[in-house]
Scaffold this motif. Structure first.
Motif: not given
Length: 146
Positions: A22, A90, A24, A12-15
């Protein structure tokens, strides 16, 4: 790759473009998709990029980017300059997600099925031959499976 046939590692990462949002891999369950690991500093990414832009225009398979060990402004500027084939990218600034995916050089591309399982990994640039002979036939097969 030892990941072929296994669930895509969770993240789960920031765009890249919208740091407050975020994304995922679990958001893609039920869809066949490509995850392309890239960076603005990567020379080989420049080689494959026009092919990815054309693939995105064709609409055959959605492409998501994992911007790897980059600086956010550099990644955004690079996509503005060369075109953005990604539904979204991401931002993996520290490269931790890349490590989970076994990335040891960019670009790398993963074909992930509807159940979230990695079905194909391309190390290095996607070439027209790899796209035509491996990726597109597998996308068609995976999409045909319910």
């Amino acid at each position: 790759s030892p990941l072929i046939g296994k669930a895509a590692p969770a993240f789960r990462l920031p765009q890249l473009h919208e740091a407050d949002k975020e994304f995922s891999q679990s958001d893609m369950l039920g869809k066949v998709w490509l995850l392309n690991v890239w960076a603005s500093w990567c020379e080989s990414c420049h080689v494959e990029h026009p092919l990815l832009v054309e693939l995105a225009k064709a609409g055959t398979v959605p492409i998501y980017g994992l911007n790897y060990k980059d600086r956010r402004p550099n990644g955004v500027a690079w996509l503005e300059r060369f075109g953005n084939p990604y539904v979204l990218s991401v931002f993996d600034a520290q490269g931790r997600t890349g490590i989970d995916y076994g990335v040891y050089g960019v670009p790398e591309t993963y074909l992930i099925d509807k159940q979230g399982v990695i079905r194909f990994k391309q190390i290095g640039p996607v070439t027209p031959a790899v796209l035509k002979e491996k990726i597109l036939p597998l996308v068609a097969k995976l999409n045909a499976n319910a």
